[in-house]
Design a protein around this motif. Sequence first.
Motif, PDB file in Angstrom:
ATOM      1  N   GLU A  25      -3.033  -0.845 -11.706  1.00 24.83           N
ATOM      2  CA  GLU A  25      -2.633  -1.222 -10.349  1.00 24.83           C
ATOM      3  C   GLU A  25      -2.653  -0.002  -9.427  1.00 24.83           C
ATOM      4  O   GLU A  25      -3.049  -0.101  -8.262  1.00 24.83           O
ATOM      5  N   ARG A  26      -2.269   1.149  -9.938  1.00 20.63           N
ATOM      6  CA  ARG A  26      -2.328   2.386  -9.158  1.00 20.63           C
ATOM      7  C   ARG A  26      -3.774   2.668  -8.747  1.00 20.63           C
ATOM      8  O   ARG A  26      -4.046   3.025  -7.597  1.00 20.63           O
ATOM      9  N   LYS A  27      -4.685   2.510  -9.682  1.00 17.06           N
ATOM     10  CA  LYS A  27      -6.101   2.755  -9.384  1.00 17.06           C
ATOM     11  C   LYS A  27      -6.581   1.807  -8.285  1.00 17.06           C
ATOM     12  O   LYS A  27      -7.289   2.224  -7.359  1.00 17.06           O
ATOM     13  N   GLN A  28      -6.201   0.537  -8.365  1.00 18.20           N
ATOM     14  CA  GLN A  28      -6.572  -0.433  -7.338  1.00 18.20           C
ATOM     15  C   GLN A  28      -5.980  -0.047  -5.985  1.00 18.20           C
ATOM     16  O   GLN A  28      -6.637  -0.141  -4.950  1.00 18.20           O
ATOM     17  N   LEU A  29      -4.741   0.410  -5.988  1.00 13.18           N
ATOM     18  CA  LEU A  29      -4.082   0.852  -4.761  1.00 13.18           C
ATOM     19  C   LEU A  29      -4.852   2.013  -4.134  1.00 13.18           C
ATOM     20  O   LEU A  29      -5.103   2.024  -2.924  1.00 13.18           O
ATOM     21  N   GLU A  44     -11.979  -6.815  13.006  1.00 19.21           N
ATOM     22  CA  GLU A  44     -11.431  -7.932  13.773  1.00 19.21           C
ATOM     23  C   GLU A  44     -10.228  -8.504  13.023  1.00 19.21           C
ATOM     24  O   GLU A  44     -10.127  -8.409  11.812  1.00 19.21           O
ATOM     25  N   GLN A  45      -9.322  -9.101  13.770  1.00 15.47           N
ATOM     26  CA  GLN A  45      -8.174  -9.742  13.146  1.00 15.47           C
ATOM     27  C   GLN A  45      -8.611 -11.072  12.554  1.00 15.47           C
ATOM     28  O   GLN A  45      -9.508 -11.693  13.072  1.00 15.47           O
ATOM     29  N   PRO A  46      -8.055 -11.572  11.486  1.00 16.50           N
ATOM     30  CA  PRO A  46      -7.041 -10.919  10.680  1.00 16.50           C
ATOM     31  C   PRO A  46      -7.646  -9.816   9.818  1.00 16.50           C
ATOM     32  O   PRO A  46      -8.790  -9.893   9.412  1.00 16.50           O
ATOM     33  N   ASP A  47      -6.889  -8.822   9.545  1.00 13.78           N
ATOM     34  CA  ASP A  47      -7.334  -7.666   8.789  1.00 13.78           C
ATOM     35  C   ASP A  47      -7.003  -7.876   7.312  1.00 13.78           C
ATOM     36  O   ASP A  47      -5.956  -7.467   6.830  1.00 13.78           O
ATOM     37  N   GLN A  48      -7.920  -8.516   6.613  1.00 10.45           N
ATOM     38  CA  GLN A  48      -7.679  -8.847   5.212  1.00 10.45           C
ATOM     39  C   GLN A  48      -7.590  -7.605   4.329  1.00 10.45           C
ATOM     40  O   GLN A  48      -6.826  -7.575   3.370  1.00 10.45           O
ATOM     41  N   ALA A  49      -8.353  -6.562   4.649  1.00  7.05           N
ATOM     42  CA  ALA A  49      -8.291  -5.332   3.850  1.00  7.05           C
ATOM     43  C   ALA A  49      -6.907  -4.698   3.944  1.00  7.05           C
ATOM     44  O   ALA A  49      -6.348  -4.243   2.948  1.00  7.05           O
ATOM     45  N   LEU A  50      -6.350  -4.686   5.133  1.00  9.51           N
ATOM     46  CA  LEU A  50      -5.013  -4.118   5.325  1.00  9.51           C
ATOM     47  C   LEU A  50      -3.963  -4.979   4.631  1.00  9.51           C
ATOM     48  O   LEU A  50      -3.071  -4.454   3.953  1.00  9.51           O
ATOM     49  N   ASP A  51      -4.075  -6.287   4.763  1.00 11.05           N
ATOM     50  CA  ASP A  51      -3.135  -7.188   4.087  1.00 11.05           C
ATOM     51  C   ASP A  51      -3.196  -7.018   2.570  1.00 11.05           C
ATOM     52  O   ASP A  51      -2.162  -6.948   1.899  1.00 11.05           O
ATOM     53  N   SER A  52      -4.408  -6.922   2.037  1.00 12.06           N
ATOM     54  CA  SER A  52      -4.582  -6.764   0.600  1.00 12.06           C
ATOM     55  C   SER A  52      -3.997  -5.435   0.123  1.00 12.06           C
ATOM     56  O   SER A  52      -3.315  -5.376  -0.905  1.00 12.06           O
ATOM     57  N   PHE A  53      -4.241  -4.365   0.877  1.00  7.21           N
ATOM     58  CA  PHE A  53      -3.669  -3.063   0.533  1.00  7.21           C
ATOM     59  C   PHE A  53      -2.147  -3.148   0.495  1.00  7.21           C
ATOM     60  O   PHE A  53      -1.513  -2.661  -0.446  1.00  7.21           O
ATOM     61  N   CYS A  54      -1.564  -3.752   1.510  1.00  5.06           N
ATOM     62  CA  CYS A  54      -0.104  -3.855   1.569  1.00  5.06           C
ATOM     63  C   CYS A  54       0.450  -4.666   0.398  1.00  5.06           C
ATOM     64  O   CYS A  54       1.494  -4.317  -0.161  1.00  5.06           O
ATOM     65  N   ASP A  55      -0.258  -5.732   0.010  1.00  2.00           N
ATOM     66  CA  ASP A  55       0.179  -6.526  -1.142  1.00  2.00           C
ATOM     67  C   ASP A  55       0.205  -5.680  -2.415  1.00  2.00           C
ATOM     68  O   ASP A  55       1.178  -5.704  -3.178  1.00  2.00           O
ATOM     69  N   VAL A  56      -0.872  -4.924  -2.652  1.00  2.00           N
ATOM     70  CA  VAL A  56      -0.947  -4.086  -3.847  1.00  2.00           C
ATOM     71  C   VAL A  56       0.090  -2.968  -3.768  1.00  2.00           C
ATOM     72  O   VAL A  56       0.726  -2.629  -4.766  1.00  2.00           O
TER      73      VAL A  56
END
Length: 164
Positions: A25-29, A44-56
């Motif tokens: 999980e650290r590596k994925q983060l 463009e919004q929604p920012d799925q990359a940012l949301d995914s990063f925050c989830d991890v």
Amino acid sequence: MLDSCTTAQERWGGVNQLIDRWLAERKQLILQYSTLRDRATPVEQPDQALDSFCDVLVDYVSAGHFEVYEQLMREAEAFNDTRGLELARQVYPRIETITQSAVAFNDAYGEANAELDEAAMQAELRMLGAFLHERFELEDCLIEVLHNAHQDLIAANEPQGALT
């Protein structure tokens, strides 16, 4: 950061499945962090990359606090590992401070935000990256001290000639 993650997996990957999953999980983060940090233009919004990063990010820091650290502390107590317990007492407050920074980043950017200020997010992301790098080093130190101490104790209690 990714190199130090790979090194940690090589050194402690076999300790147990909990730490294996956590290091994966650290590596994925780190990979998701790098993708966000290195993007050339805002998305463009929604920012799925940012949301995914925050989830991890939240999953990683939560697993550290509610699973891995507790496991390491139980092992240290079981082996009466005063050195490991003292190190944990010294390191944990700093890890907790970094966790609070990670949670604050998630609170600010974790859900798609139509008012996202990319420049501000990038500045906070870089600061968070420095904190995470420090946290990874502290975690690695904690794992190394506890793991090495326990391995020595196990070996010392094995009968002569026993296979390890």
